[in-house]
Design a protein around this motif. Sequence first.
Motif, PDB file in Angstrom:
ATOM      1  N   ARG A 130       4.938  -3.170 -12.259  1.00  0.00           N
ATOM      2  CA  ARG A 130       5.460  -2.373 -11.136  1.00  0.00           C
ATOM      3  C   ARG A 130       6.528  -3.159 -10.371  1.00  0.00           C
ATOM      4  O   ARG A 130       7.572  -2.617  -9.992  1.00  0.00           O
ATOM      5  CB  ARG A 130       4.317  -1.968 -10.197  1.00  0.00           C
ATOM      6  CG  ARG A 130       4.762  -1.113  -9.000  1.00  0.00           C
ATOM      7  CD  ARG A 130       5.082  -1.989  -7.795  1.00  0.00           C
ATOM      8  NE  ARG A 130       5.668  -1.265  -6.682  1.00  0.00           N
ATOM      9  CZ  ARG A 130       6.968  -1.201  -6.432  1.00  0.00           C
ATOM     10  NH1 ARG A 130       7.851  -1.757  -7.245  1.00  0.00           N
ATOM     11  NH2 ARG A 130       7.417  -0.578  -5.371  1.00  0.00           N
ATOM     12  N   ARG A 142       6.727   4.950  -8.554  1.00  0.00           N
ATOM     13  CA  ARG A 142       7.418   3.798  -7.958  1.00  0.00           C
ATOM     14  C   ARG A 142       8.845   3.688  -8.497  1.00  0.00           C
ATOM     15  O   ARG A 142       9.763   3.320  -7.760  1.00  0.00           O
ATOM     16  CB  ARG A 142       6.662   2.494  -8.255  1.00  0.00           C
ATOM     17  CG  ARG A 142       5.228   2.452  -7.711  1.00  0.00           C
ATOM     18  CD  ARG A 142       5.145   2.859  -6.260  1.00  0.00           C
ATOM     19  NE  ARG A 142       3.897   2.465  -5.647  1.00  0.00           N
ATOM     20  CZ  ARG A 142       2.837   3.242  -5.486  1.00  0.00           C
ATOM     21  NH1 ARG A 142       2.866   4.492  -5.889  1.00  0.00           N
ATOM     22  NH2 ARG A 142       1.743   2.794  -4.887  1.00  0.00           N
ATOM     23  N   VAL A 170       7.841  -7.351  -5.736  1.00  0.00           N
ATOM     24  CA  VAL A 170       6.729  -8.077  -5.100  1.00  0.00           C
ATOM     25  C   VAL A 170       5.401  -7.774  -5.800  1.00  0.00           C
ATOM     26  O   VAL A 170       5.083  -6.618  -6.063  1.00  0.00           O
ATOM     27  CB  VAL A 170       6.602  -7.678  -3.607  1.00  0.00           C
ATOM     28  CG1 VAL A 170       5.509  -8.499  -2.932  1.00  0.00           C
ATOM     29  CG2 VAL A 170       7.919  -7.843  -2.880  1.00  0.00           C
ATOM     30  N   LEU A 177      -1.362  -0.484  -5.767  1.00  0.00           N
ATOM     31  CA  LEU A 177      -1.067   0.776  -6.463  1.00  0.00           C
ATOM     32  C   LEU A 177      -2.140   1.812  -6.121  1.00  0.00           C
ATOM     33  O   LEU A 177      -3.163   1.473  -5.529  1.00  0.00           O
ATOM     34  CB  LEU A 177      -0.999   0.533  -7.971  1.00  0.00           C
ATOM     35  CG  LEU A 177       0.183  -0.344  -8.422  1.00  0.00           C
ATOM     36  CD1 LEU A 177       0.042  -0.722  -9.881  1.00  0.00           C
ATOM     37  CD2 LEU A 177       1.515   0.352  -8.177  1.00  0.00           C
TER      38      LEU A 177
END
Lengths: 298, 303
Positions: free
Chosen positions: B147, B100, B80, B87
């Motif tokens: 990410r 992560r 997502v 972050l």
Amino acid sequence: MNTVFALIKRNVKLFFKDKGMFFTSLITPAILLVLYATFLGNVYRDSFTSNLPEGFVLSESIVDGLVGSQLISSILAVSCVTVAFCSNFLMVQDKANGSINDLRISPVKPAALSMGYYVATLIATLLICFIAAAICLAYVAIVGWYMSVADVLLLFLDILLLVLFGTALSSVVNFFMSSQGQISAVGTIVSAGYGFICGAYMPISSFGDGLRKVISFLPGTYGTSLLRNHAMRGVLAEMQTQGVPAEVITGIRDSLDCNLYFFGNAVGTGAMYAILGVTVAVLVGVYILMNIAKRKEK
Amino acid sequence: MDIIKIDDLYKSYGDVKAVQGISFRVKKGELFAFLGLNGAGKSTTISILCGRLEKDAGRVELNGKDLDENGEDIKRAVGVVFQSCALDKPLSVYDNLKCRAALYGITGEAFEKRLKELSDLFELAPVLKRPVGKLSGGQRRRVDVARALIHEPEILILDEPTTGLDPQTRKSVWGIVETLRKEKGMTVFLTTHYMEEAAEADYVVILDGGKIVAEGTPLQLKNAYTGDFITLYNVAEERVQALGKPYEKLPEGYRVAVADTAEATSLILADPELFTDYEIVKGKMDDVFLAVTGKKLTGGTEK
């Protein structure tokens, strides 16, 4: 386990990146020590000397050692809990800035997420409180040192238990907070009030009977008493060696909360450890269950 | 093959009915766009989809797995990109991605290998040691996408990914998404209020007030909800009026609305002298949106 470790590492790093928060937390106990020694030292000294038998004279070193031990046990009792509340801001900050969303979309179990916050806060708080304890012990060494190695070790054990308790309590309370303003307000209330209800600012023995009974239900009280016992054991033993009658020593122990009573029954140090230990386990359990129950936003 | 199936999804916040019984399908590998104003129910739907928000009712299935029973598996299949960066801004790009990745069990050499791939793809090497909070908007967005892709998800959810970005950065983000889709066959689920982004999608669902008001491919939607437009240049307004069709004055010509291409052809054949400098275009997604919602979309807010 790797997940919890990664979260702890992240949380600790974030805590120490906020240098202002870290140094404020660190100097708070030192400031408290200066304030206590300046403003409360004489009150404690007068209260103590008035309890001595008439005509009985003790050396300055013993009096200073006793007052110093009382001061540091009060400071440490308050600091362990208030510093925990100050340090446990990250879970609220994550909610406020949206980082929690990024953590919740990953396959992290709620228990791992909550333990990540708990252990990170524990590490930060312990570090600050152990440094505070070292400063306090240095102060006692200057004014009058009567503690044994065992007393010092037990004092650190008491700090560990109280920090575990403070971190668990702050985790449960802060769970309901969602903004920096709310957490600041809670921190202020705890800083102002906790010292009174744990018997750090004023001995519980000086309160009325009803209030004493209510306070005897609060687990933090027993943490304060443990710190008092271990900080003052050496100096009270020395007083007895120097001829202070045992009943006077018992009177001092009662008046300074080294001896605590639950509805008239004396609570031993073993029971105090058990109360704190069980309370920590229950609070951590409740905190984890709350996180599991709130796995998703409603 | 349908990779996402949503049936009768409902979600309310108190009296506010955010999502009211929507159902749709997303095919594997397609670029799916959720189009709607702020408050239409787009973000609520994707929050439910990625397992962050509890639904009131309905069924959500990803990759054949029910969200209620396989939450963890579904989270591993979804990446997502949030509207705003989620972050840790004080930490470096490297620390953020490492943390992560660990949440998905990617550590050690596996992480370094994945980091290298993403770093090459998104040109992250120069910013890896910099705190996320010190990056420019475009750099931060690239890190956000990296990410989201750290665990190689099958579905990439982009929640208004280009809002607030300058045109050049928007183009660059969009280029990356297109590359991923074409080269990796990744399914991309996009929420947007930019018509030009929705127009590029394989399938579009238009949401209004928590309900689906139209859906289809951009062409299907244009054909169903708007006609064609003939833009005429170098002609007098009286001659355009004489056509008897609704028109709009442009700085250098006139835009005449016709029902479809066939009608445009018949107009041209009827008066070829008029049509010496002209173009015929399909209606735009803006016209579709206006037709189905009665609202104009500008920057996510109603006009």
